[in-house]
Design a protein around this motif. Structure first.
Motif, short mmCIF file in Angstrom:
data_model
loop_
_atom_site.label_atom_id
_atom_site.label_comp_id
_atom_site.label_asym_id
_atom_site.label_seq_id
_atom_site.Cartn_x
_atom_site.Cartn_y
_atom_site.Cartn_z
N ALA A 1 -9.23 -19.60 7.17
CA ALA A 1 -9.41 -20.70 6.23
C ALA A 1 -8.49 -20.61 5.03
CB ALA A 1 -10.87 -20.76 5.78
N SER A 2 -8.35 -19.42 4.45
CA SER A 2 -7.51 -19.28 3.26
C SER A 2 -6.65 -18.02 3.30
CB SER A 2 -8.39 -19.25 1.99
OG SER A 2 -9.31 -18.16 2.05
N THR A 3 -6.59 -17.37 4.46
CA THR A 3 -5.83 -16.13 4.59
C THR A 3 -5.04 -16.11 5.90
OG1 THR A 3 -7.67 -15.00 5.67
CG2 THR A 3 -7.52 -14.80 3.27
N VAL A 4 -4.06 -15.24 5.93
CA VAL A 4 -3.32 -14.93 7.16
C VAL A 4 -3.31 -13.42 7.30
CG1 VAL A 4 -1.09 -14.98 8.32
CG2 VAL A 4 -1.89 -17.00 7.10
N LEU A 5 -3.76 -12.92 8.45
CA LEU A 5 -3.73 -11.50 8.74
C LEU A 5 -2.46 -11.19 9.54
CD1 LEU A 5 -5.30 -8.73 8.71
CD2 LEU A 5 -6.09 -9.36 11.01
N VAL A 6 -1.67 -10.25 9.04
CA VAL A 6 -0.44 -9.83 9.70
C VAL A 6 -0.61 -8.38 10.11
CG1 VAL A 6 2.06 -9.62 9.53
CG2 VAL A 6 0.87 -11.39 8.21
N GLN A 7 -0.58 -8.11 11.42
CA GLN A 7 -0.71 -6.75 11.93
C GLN A 7 0.65 -6.23 12.38
OE1 GLN A 7 -4.36 -5.67 14.13
NE2 GLN A 7 -4.79 -7.85 14.24
N CYS A 8 0.95 -4.99 12.00
CA CYS A 8 2.24 -4.37 12.32
C CYS A 8 2.02 -3.10 13.12
CB CYS A 8 3.01 -4.07 11.03
SG CYS A 8 3.37 -5.53 10.03
N ASP A 9 3.11 -2.59 13.70
CA ASP A 9 3.00 -1.40 14.55
C ASP A 9 3.06 -0.10 13.77
OD1 ASP A 9 5.63 -1.70 13.83
OD2 ASP A 9 6.45 -1.46 15.85
N THR A 10 3.64 -0.11 12.56
CA THR A 10 3.75 1.12 11.78
C THR A 10 3.46 0.82 10.31
OG1 THR A 10 6.11 0.83 11.27
CG2 THR A 10 5.55 2.01 13.32
N ARG A 11 3.19 1.87 9.57
CA ARG A 11 2.99 1.74 8.13
C ARG A 11 4.27 1.25 7.45
NH1 ARG A 11 -0.12 0.74 3.75
NH2 ARG A 11 0.69 1.79 1.90
N ALA A 12 5.41 1.77 7.84
CA ALA A 12 6.67 1.36 7.22
C ALA A 12 6.91 -0.13 7.41
CB ALA A 12 7.82 2.17 7.80
N HIS A 13 6.63 -0.65 8.60
CA HIS A 13 6.82 -2.08 8.82
C HIS A 13 5.82 -2.89 8.01
CE1 HIS A 13 9.12 -1.45 12.82
NE2 HIS A 13 9.95 -1.84 11.88
N ALA A 14 4.59 -2.39 7.83
CA ALA A 14 3.61 -3.12 7.03
C ALA A 14 4.04 -3.19 5.57
CB ALA A 14 2.24 -2.45 7.16
N VAL A 15 4.57 -2.09 5.04
CA VAL A 15 5.04 -2.10 3.65
C VAL A 15 6.20 -3.06 3.49
CG1 VAL A 15 6.13 -0.68 1.87
CG2 VAL A 15 4.22 0.25 3.22
N ALA A 16 7.13 -3.05 4.45
CA ALA A 16 8.25 -3.97 4.38
C ALA A 16 7.78 -5.42 4.53
CB ALA A 16 9.27 -3.63 5.47
#
Length: 595
Positions: free
Chosen positions: A46-61
């Protein structure tokens, strides 16, 4: 249109808050069309988007990239138009009329008189949240949810309309029913309605029986015929035959390689529960489909490695042992995970776990009760060749996707094993739980720790919790130890030296309800009871309760192996190092709880 906040949801995922639904759809469309490096899934709510990544480094980027994005308006008209005939005789039609100030006929006219847009999916496979052109039908959820809403129910809640794709609990207001099939894996596109589709509802007096299925599915799970059995061979000969042999003279027209194993495994006894699992079906959150897959991934991978399979081949996931399998054709198996005694009848052999062994034609392998851990994994050389659904053979206990839970007489076809299926050598066990000892689970705060404050995090980490008996593949329900006995060690002092307090549920410091938003495996969702639920692989893709923290992915195999009644202690860690917050590296969890 802008991003208002970016919160981490575990070390490898982001929950992006936006200024409105149009911004949500714009960001979702942007990331779907142009994925970020390492992006695994993107789920709009409704008001958010969840973005899942394969590594911590990719999530930070990804966090930096998302914060710098300039969003345009959501794309319009990118989906198809779906017409859904509805019989408007829902149990809540009169209540909706009262809430909106319309007559029942006015409710029907308002529902059919506007075009609805599928904004996002979630809740269940095929469930789409539809937004209308005006707010005339905005109504609250029912005060008391129904325990069972029938498939095809047409409903309203908040500013949304939806059709329930399958029988499930629900609290939306029911205004009608349709015979349109919202979810059918036999179709090339299982979801009748996908995000960005336009939906028109039409009123009918009788059910029309709209045929939307693109043909019936072929029966799944039928076993292929076994090759004629040859003379009996010793078990060690079967294992030796699994390895490459020196090449002889090259023939002018060599015969195609013959598979070493064929046939099947027959389920003689399932134990408490036995399921087929592989590495799951990630990346389908927008259709309401969770990743599912083996709960203890290292154990499943190890079983496949020992049997000479690929990491993603299907295995049997067994709960608490007591599984029995009979071989049709000579097979090579490996059993990992929970500690069980292995017995082969009628030979009387007792093979070791974490090592390959032969199961000859007609022999039966029995797994004894689990003495440590909870789930054992059985791999067979060549893999289990049941039909895949949406690219996976995993049984999803929430959505119903994948093979049905096993019963006695269930046949598991075994795939052909060629020269590339080289069995492994014995390995140390990967099980990371010890009976009677407290399981230390590393967590990172958020995305909704602000609903509980520092006091909530202190309580979460400052007392012991117990895994409840109602836990399953969807999640572990956490309970208070001893009905409220003091937490901590034998001296009554919790880890960290703080004074002991009587264990108590978590308390919110904010009122109101949270709109449904994407969740990750490992999320600690806190319902009004204050007793957290730790989400596992079959968890719903969205949830409406705040998530105070998330167990790091490296520790989810520990959770998968915790029997009911196990004691759990949560440890806050730095998401980059996975060491306790403020640690210099000297007080990290014991070796068996590390990745």
């Amino acid at each position: 249109m802008s991003v208002t906040a970016v919160r981490f949801a575990g070390p490898r995922a982001l929950l992006v808050e936006l200024s409105g639904l149009d911004s949500v759809l714009a960001l979702h469309a942007r990331l779907t069309a142009d994925p970020l490096p390492g992006q695994l899934d993107v789920l709009a709510a409704a008001s958010t988007v969840l973005v899942q990544c394969d590594t911590r480094a990719h999530a930070v980027a990804a966090r930096t990239a998302v914060e710098r994005l300039e969003l345009e308006h959501a794309p319009a008209g990118t989906g198809k138009t779906v017409e859904i005939p509805v019989t408007y005789d829902g149990e809540d039609l009169a209540e909706v009329a009262r809430l909106t100030g319309l007559s029942p006929e006015g409710v029907v006219n308002a529902h059919t008189g506007q075009v609805w847009t599928a904004a996002f999916g979630g809740f269940a496979p095929g469930f789409a949240y539809l937004t209308g052109e005006d707010g005339s039908l905005e109504v609250p959820r029912r005060a008391t949810p129904r325990t069972a809403v029938p498939a095809g129910a047409v409903a309203l809640a908040g500013g949304y309309s939806a059709v329930y794709p399958r029988k499930s609990p629900g609290g939306w207001q029911l205004i009608g029913r349709t015979e349109s099939v919202l979810w059918d894996v036999a179709r090339p596109d299982p979801a009748l309605i996908r995000p960005q589709d336009l939906v028109r509802f039409t009123a009918v007096r009788e059910s029309l029986g709209l045929a939307v299925s693109a043909g019936s599915a072929e029966p799944a799970g039928s076993a292929g015929s076994a090759e004629p059995a040859g003379p009996a061979r010793p078990a060690d000969a079967i294992l030796a035959g699994s390895r490459p042999v020196p090449a002889g003279p090259v023939e002018e027209e060599p015969a195609p390689p013959q598979p070493h194993t064929a046939g099947s495994l027959e389920v003689v006894s399932t134990g408490l529960q036995s399921l087929v699992q592989d590495l799951g079906r990630p990346g389908m959150g927008n259709l309401g489909v969770g990743s599912s897959g083996a709960l203890d991934v290292p154990a499943a991978r190890q079983a496949n490695r020992l049997a000479g399979n690929s990491p993603g081949d299907a295995v049997v996931e067994n709960l608490f042992g007591s599984l029995a399998l009979r071989a049709c054709g000579d097979q090579v198996l490996a059993v990992t995970g929970a500690r069980v005694q292995l017995d082969i009848a009628p030979s009387g052999r007792r093979p070791a776990q974490d090592a390959p062994f032969a199961l000859l034609d007609g022999e039966t392998l029995s797994l004894g009760p689990a003495t440590a851990g909870l789930r054992a994994y059985v791999a067979v050389r060549g893999g289990i060749e049941l039909a895949a659904e949406l690219g996976s053979r995993s049984t999803d206990t929430l959505s119903g996707l994948g093979p049905a839970p096993m019963e006695a007489g269930f046949i598991l076809p075994v795939g052909h094993a060629g020269s590339g299926h080289v069995v492994g050598t014995p390995e140390p066990p990967v099980l990371r739980v010890c009976p009677g000892e407290t399981a230390l689970l590393r967590i990172t705060p958020g995305p909704r720790d602000d609903w509980f404050g520092q006091a909530g995090l202190d309580r979460l980490t400052g007392q012991d919790w117990v895994s409840g008996s109602a836990s399953d593949r969807i999640g572990v329900r956490l309970e208070l130890p001893g009905g409220g006995a003091p937490a901590g060690g034998s001296n009554g002092t919790p880890t960290g030296g703080a004074p002991a307090e009587t264990p108590a549920p978590l308390e919110r410091i904010r009122d109101g309800e949270l709109q449904s938003e994407g969740t990750v495996a490992g999320a600690l969702q806190v319902p009004p009871s204050g007793l957290p639920v730790l989400f596992l692989a079959d968890h719903p893709v969205t949830g409406g309760y705040p998530v105070i923290a998330a167990v790091v992915p490296e520790d989810l195999p520990v959770v998968a192996q915790l029997p009911p009644g196990s004691t759990v202690r949560f440890v806050l860690v730095d998401p980059d190092t996975l060491l306790p917050a403020g640690s210099a590296g000297t007080s990290n969890p014991p070796e068996r709880y590390r990745a």
